[in-house]
Design an enzyme around this catalytic site. Sequence first.
Site, PDB file in Angstrom:
ATOM      1  CE1 TYR A   1      33.515  17.206  62.249  1.00 51.90           C
ATOM      2  CE2 TYR A   1      35.388  16.952  60.757  1.00 51.90           C
ATOM      3  CZ  TYR A   1      34.666  16.505  61.912  1.00 51.90           C
ATOM      4  OH  TYR A   1      34.820  15.102  62.288  1.00 51.90           O
TER       5      TYR A   1
ATOM      6  CG  ASP B   1      22.614  -2.586  76.323  1.00 57.81           C
ATOM      7  OD1 ASP B   1      24.002  -3.352  76.659  1.00 57.81           O
ATOM      8  OD2 ASP B   1      22.648  -1.604  75.821  1.00 57.81           O
TER       9      ASP B   1
ATOM     10  CB  VAL C   1      28.020   4.726  74.520  1.00 58.52           C
ATOM     11  CG1 VAL C   1      26.890   3.938  75.246  1.00 58.52           C
ATOM     12  CG2 VAL C   1      27.229   5.692  73.576  1.00 58.52           C
ATOM     13  CG  ASP C   2      26.893   4.892  79.307  1.00 56.81           C
ATOM     14  OD1 ASP C   2      26.006   5.090  79.120  1.00 56.81           O
ATOM     15  OD2 ASP C   2      27.401   3.647  79.528  1.00 56.81           O
TER      16      ASP C   2
ATOM     17  CE  LYS D   1      33.192   1.667  54.737  1.00 57.87           C
ATOM     18  NZ  LYS D   1      31.665   2.333  54.924  1.00 57.87           N
TER      19      LYS D   1
ATOM     20  CB  ALA E   1      26.558   5.207  68.155  1.00 55.32           C
TER      21      ALA E   1
ATOM     22  NE  ARG F   1      22.863  -6.986  71.587  1.00 63.40           N
ATOM     23  CZ  ARG F   1      24.003  -6.175  71.655  1.00 63.40           C
ATOM     24  NH1 ARG F   1      24.611  -5.920  72.644  1.00 63.40           N
ATOM     25  NH2 ARG F   1      24.889  -6.096  70.575  1.00 63.40           N
TER      26      ARG F   1
HETATM   27  P1  NAD Z   1      34.691   1.078  62.582  1.00 59.12           P
HETATM   28  O1  NAD Z   1      36.117   0.983  62.599  1.00 59.12           O
HETATM   29  O2  NAD Z   1      34.151   0.233  61.333  1.00 59.12           O
HETATM   30  O3  NAD Z   1      34.305   2.542  62.211  1.00 59.12           O
HETATM   31  C1  NAD Z   1      34.780   3.694  62.784  1.00 59.12           C
HETATM   32  C2  NAD Z   1      35.114   4.854  61.688  1.00 59.12           C
HETATM   33  O4  NAD Z   1      35.555   5.853  62.633  1.00 59.12           O
HETATM   34  C3  NAD Z   1      36.175   4.416  60.563  1.00 59.12           C
HETATM   35  O5  NAD Z   1      35.438   4.674  59.409  1.00 59.12           O
HETATM   36  C4  NAD Z   1      36.984   5.595  60.946  1.00 59.12           C
HETATM   37  O6  NAD Z   1      37.728   5.858  59.609  1.00 59.12           O
HETATM   38  C5  NAD Z   1      36.425   6.435  61.353  1.00 59.12           C
HETATM   39  N1  NAD Z   1      37.099   7.411  62.257  1.00 59.12           N
HETATM   40  C6  NAD Z   1      38.021   7.318  63.153  1.00 59.12           C
HETATM   41  N2  NAD Z   1      38.532   8.445  63.718  1.00 59.12           N
HETATM   42  C7  NAD Z   1      37.823   9.442  62.948  1.00 59.12           C
HETATM   43  C8  NAD Z   1      37.905  10.931  63.127  1.00 59.12           C
HETATM   44  N3  NAD Z   1      38.728  11.560  63.813  1.00 59.12           N
HETATM   45  N4  NAD Z   1      37.092  11.693  62.365  1.00 59.12           N
HETATM   46  C9  NAD Z   1      36.075  10.907  61.573  1.00 59.12           C
HETATM   47  N5  NAD Z   1      36.115   9.565  61.478  1.00 59.12           N
HETATM   48  C10 NAD Z   1      36.960   8.894  62.007  1.00 59.12           C
HETATM   49  O7  NAD Z   1      34.106   0.857  64.043  1.00 59.12           O
HETATM   50  P2  NAD Z   1      32.449   0.593  63.970  1.00 59.12           P
HETATM   51  O8  NAD Z   1      32.472  -0.885  64.092  1.00 59.12           O
HETATM   52  O9  NAD Z   1      31.755   0.970  63.139  1.00 59.12           O
HETATM   53  O10 NAD Z   1      32.080   1.001  65.374  1.00 59.12           O
HETATM   54  C11 NAD Z   1      32.132   2.355  65.912  1.00 59.12           C
HETATM   55  C12 NAD Z   1      31.762   2.575  67.252  1.00 59.12           C
HETATM   56  O11 NAD Z   1      30.569   2.094  67.670  1.00 59.12           O
HETATM   57  C13 NAD Z   1      32.759   1.748  68.071  1.00 59.12           C
HETATM   58  O12 NAD Z   1      33.297   2.750  69.258  1.00 59.12           O
HETATM   59  C14 NAD Z   1      32.073   0.672  68.745  1.00 59.12           C
HETATM   60  O13 NAD Z   1      32.505   0.021  70.059  1.00 59.12           O
HETATM   61  C15 NAD Z   1      30.698   1.207  68.913  1.00 59.12           C
HETATM   62  N6  NAD Z   1      29.350   0.733  68.906  1.00 59.12           N
HETATM   63  C16 NAD Z   1      28.447   1.072  69.764  1.00 59.12           C
HETATM   64  C17 NAD Z   1      27.289   0.380  69.812  1.00 59.12           C
HETATM   65  C18 NAD Z   1      26.278   0.959  70.946  1.00 59.12           C
HETATM   66  O14 NAD Z   1      25.529   0.078  71.367  1.00 59.12           O
HETATM   67  N7  NAD Z   1      26.361   2.162  71.204  1.00 59.12           N
HETATM   68  C19 NAD Z   1      27.149  -0.819  69.108  1.00 59.12           C
HETATM   69  C20 NAD Z   1      28.102  -1.311  68.374  1.00 59.12           C
HETATM   70  C21 NAD Z   1      29.310  -0.673  68.220  1.00 59.12           C
END
Ligand code: NAD
Length: 316
Positions: free
Chosen positions: A68, A151, A125-126, A42, A121, A154
């Site tokens: 890495y 937030d 997150v905190d 991907k 992110a 928004r």
């Molecule tokens: P997603 O499932 O689409 O993507 C997560 C990715 O992480 C996947 O591609 C997966 O293969 C990869 N991954 C998992 N374990 C891994 C590892 N050990 N090493 C490398 N890659 C790895 O999820 P998403 O919708 O992109 O969300 C990602 C994170 O961001 C979630 O925790 C979500 O809650 C968070 N998020 C944060 C905010 C914010 O305001 N901070 C907003 C939206 C989402």
Amino acid sequence: MRDHVNRVVLIGTGFVGSSYAFAMLNQGVSEEFVMIDLNKEKSEGDAMDLNHGLPFAPAATKIWFGDYSDCKDADIVVISAGANQKPGETRLDLVEKNTAIFKGIVEQVMASGFDGIFVVATNPVDILTYVTWKFSGLPKERVIGSGTILDTARFRYLLGDYFAVDPRNVHAYIIGEHGDTELPVWSHADIGGLPISAWAKTKKDFRQEDLDELFINVRDAAYQIIQRKGATYYGIAMGLVRLTKAILQNENSVLTVSAYLENKYGQEDLFIGVPAVVNRSGIREVVELSLSPEEQEKFKHSAEVLKNIIKSSFHK
Ligand code: NAD
């Protein structure tokens, strides 16, 4: 030579990560952009796809699917890897799963010789920003969570919409946990220099309940979006680009990020969303607002919720 080349490494190229990559490319923010994900296919596909957009980009960016070892020369490592919220799940439900994932990721980044700034992110997150700080051993100023950056965006958007003013002229913050206990800082909210209370007087059909409801829509926005399309990503992606620019371009911008508190807001030893000045060195300083007694109480509650989780995860 390397000093003049900005490199950002993104770990986790899911919905959030790939939207961030797309927004970075469109805004021409860094000369080098590396993508890492457990799902190599991907991530490799994304790097190829983004490269094909380069002829239309505002600036040259070298993009590749990496590993890495590429973190060694990175200025910033952004982590958006891990599980996201399923419908009905809170952000705090994700603690255990994502802490385990972060241990592996942060250890590998540090093993490369990385000496830059982490931007986190992944939710919650905190907590995961605290986890990154602990596992990395980097100074607290160089570990930044996206906190309440989204937030706050928004909040500004909805206030701008309500009073029919450009959201970029709305100055209002959401602070606290990026989650259910966050709070609006009404006591310091203004639009174009006028407090919200003054704007309210200019609006014929103004109702206080509208503002209460507006904040609830900010707080619950993620749930509302996840219910409709399964995940949220464009808003946070643009917020992460804003934060990346503030760092790389040494902007000294005030953004509501998850920052380490040490005797600020009456709290210590946690990362939580607060306004902070961000520049090339990371967090220059936390801006301490004089909160109203009610805001102080809410912030204290939010901090306690986070500290209890940190306590149960780290100080068993
Ligand atoms: P997603 O499932 O689409 O993507 C997560 C990715 O992480 C996947 O591609 C997966 O293969 C990869 N991954 C998992 N374990 C891994 C590892 N050990 N090493 C490398 N890659 C790895 O999820 P998403 O919708 O992109 O969300 C990602 C994170 O961001 C979630 O925790 C979500 O809650 C968070 N998020 C944060 C905010 C914010 O305001 N901070 C907003 C939206 C989402």
